[in-house]
Design a protein around this motif. Structure first.
Motif, mmCIF file in Angstrom:
data_model
loop_
_atom_site.group_PDB
_atom_site.id
_atom_site.type_symbol
_atom_site.label_atom_id
_atom_site.label_comp_id
_atom_site.label_asym_id
_atom_site.label_seq_id
_atom_site.Cartn_x
_atom_site.Cartn_y
_atom_site.Cartn_z
ATOM 1 N N ALA A 81 0.876 -1.074 -0.048
ATOM 2 C CA ALA A 81 0.010 0.100 -0.021
ATOM 3 C C ALA A 81 0.928 1.227 -0.151
ATOM 4 O O ALA A 81 1.784 1.203 0.974
ATOM 5 C CB ALA A 81 -0.881 0.066 1.403
ATOM 6 N N GLU A 135 10.642 2.627 5.744
ATOM 7 C CA GLU A 135 9.228 2.544 5.896
ATOM 8 C C GLU A 135 8.748 1.764 6.864
ATOM 9 O O GLU A 135 9.148 0.473 6.290
ATOM 10 C CB GLU A 135 8.495 2.669 4.498
ATOM 11 C CG GLU A 135 8.849 3.861 3.760
ATOM 12 C CD GLU A 135 7.911 4.043 2.352
ATOM 13 O OE1 GLU A 135 7.276 3.200 2.160
ATOM 14 O OE2 GLU A 135 8.168 4.791 1.575
ATOM 15 N N GLU A 137 6.514 -0.832 8.508
ATOM 16 C CA GLU A 137 5.195 -1.563 7.935
ATOM 17 C C GLU A 137 4.697 -2.591 8.684
ATOM 18 O O GLU A 137 5.684 -3.568 8.875
ATOM 19 C CB GLU A 137 4.979 -1.597 6.441
ATOM 20 C CG GLU A 137 5.477 -0.322 5.997
ATOM 21 C CD GLU A 137 5.185 0.043 4.295
ATOM 22 O OE1 GLU A 137 4.335 -0.862 4.113
ATOM 23 O OE2 GLU A 137 5.655 0.891 3.773
ATOM 24 N N ASP A 166 9.913 -1.429 4.140
ATOM 25 C CA ASP A 166 9.770 -0.923 2.934
ATOM 26 C C ASP A 166 10.736 -0.033 2.730
ATOM 27 O O ASP A 166 10.588 1.364 2.889
ATOM 28 C CB ASP A 166 8.405 -0.506 2.407
ATOM 29 C CG ASP A 166 8.130 -0.098 1.163
ATOM 30 O OD1 ASP A 166 9.145 -0.367 0.269
ATOM 31 O OD2 ASP A 166 7.225 0.332 0.651
ATOM 32 N N LYS A 184 11.883 0.279 -5.303
ATOM 33 C CA LYS A 184 11.887 -0.216 -3.901
ATOM 34 C C LYS A 184 11.947 -1.853 -4.093
ATOM 35 O O LYS A 184 11.852 -2.453 -3.215
ATOM 36 C CB LYS A 184 10.071 -0.077 -3.659
ATOM 37 C CG LYS A 184 9.714 1.390 -3.237
ATOM 38 C CD LYS A 184 8.097 1.347 -2.900
ATOM 39 C CE LYS A 184 7.695 2.538 -2.314
ATOM 40 N NZ LYS A 184 7.823 2.495 -0.741
ATOM 41 N N THR A 254 3.041 2.763 5.397
ATOM 42 C CA THR A 254 3.999 3.421 6.367
ATOM 43 C C THR A 254 3.034 4.674 6.986
ATOM 44 O O THR A 254 2.527 5.267 6.375
ATOM 45 C CB THR A 254 5.360 3.821 5.870
ATOM 46 O OG1 THR A 254 6.271 4.054 7.201
ATOM 47 C CG2 THR A 254 4.991 4.873 5.019
HETATM 48 MN MN MN Z 1 5.615 1.725 2.013
#
Ligand code: MN
Length: 292
Positions: A81, A135, A137, A166, A184, A254
């Protein structure tokens, strides 16, 4: 139950600071095909008595003596997401292309090849000139095939939860604006672990503290109750597009507080009732033929 994957793709039950080898629960041959963890997750109810028997017969091995891999090491997909906590949206607005929320943007994919375990840590491109952000998560591990599942039934498709960082190579407006899936998906940019915790032990996924520290300094602190699109709605959304499979990973987005990491940093992520994972940041051993 807490499940870890370690060393040569062995499967273990974690209790306290020890792991108990239950690898033999999966049919012989599946480990060579790298689908044995997916098989166990997808056949958990029928496999559980054998898991308990193997656990009872196993010798305790300290977690510190094994090399922890991501607890779902070979997912068919890693869904993610985008900005998904209420306060994080404003923070991103100044430097990302998208101005929208998860509800408006849907989801994106990270390459399964970007998965890493605690033993791998985070390896940034050698000699990088770019900014790389953490990030923090909550990861959702899917337990059974999900296609067109309404949110009211979605959590029945969850096997468990884990911690996920992430990692993201940030966009530099006007210079580099690579696609998100590339930024990513560098090797080790999806650390997952240190183990997964089955959903029955976690309960409500929308009531969990989510924190991340860099070198002991708190960078991110939020609660999953502040997610814009909750876990059930994320599964509804993704399954409305394609099937999710046992072992698939959903990175649920995040909160605010994302920031850069560099070689030598020590990243710690902690999610209530799910666990705590420490990751050391290093550089890749080889120089890339491209500058990042
Ligand atoms: Mn993320």
């Amino acid at each position: 139950v807490k499940l870890a994957v370690y060393d040569e793709d062995r499967i273990g039950v974690v209790e306290g600071d020890c792991v108990y080898d239950v690898t033999e629960v999966a049919p012989a041959g599946l480990r060579d095909l790298r689908v044995h963890v997916n098989w166990l997750i997808g056949n958990w109810a029928s496999a559980l008595p054998k898991v308990r028997q193997l656990r009872a017969e196993a010798t305790a091995v300290p977690l510190s003596a094994v090399r922890l891999l991501p607890p779902s090491p070979h997912p068919s997909h890693i869904f993610a997401a985008p900005a998904n906590y209420r306060k994080h949206i404003g923070e991103l607005r100044s430097r990302t292309v998208s101005k929208n929320t998860t509800r408006e943007n849907g989801f994106f994919l990270k390459a399964p090849g970007s998965l890493a375990g605690p033993a791998d840590g985070i390896r940034l491109p050698r000699g990088s000139i770019r900014r790389f952000d953490h990030e923090s998560e909550l990861a959702v591990i899917i337990g059974k095939r999900a296609r067109n599942v309404p949110r009211s039934q979605a959590l029945a498709h969850v096997f468990g939860y884990s911690c996920l960082v992430d990692l993201t190579m940030r966009i530099e407006p006007g210079t580099h604006e690579e696609e998100r899936s590339m930024r990513k998906s560098f090797e080790t940019f999806t650390p997952l672990g240190p183990y997964l915790v089955t959903a029955d032990e976690v309960g409500d996924p929308q009531a969990l503290g989510n924190r991340l520290w860099v070198n002991g300094k708190l960078r991110q602190e939020a609660n999953t109750k502040d997610m814009i699109v909750g876990v059930a709605e994320l599964i509804e959304l993704i399954s409305s597009v394609l099937p999710l499979n046992p072992g698939d990973v959903v990175a649920s987005g995040t909160p605010e507080g994302v920031g850069p990491v560099g070689p030598g940093d020590r990243v710690k992520i902690s999610i209530d009732r799910v666990g705590e994972m420490v990751l050391l940041v290093t550089e890749q051993p080889e120089t890339s033929p491209r500058a990042y």
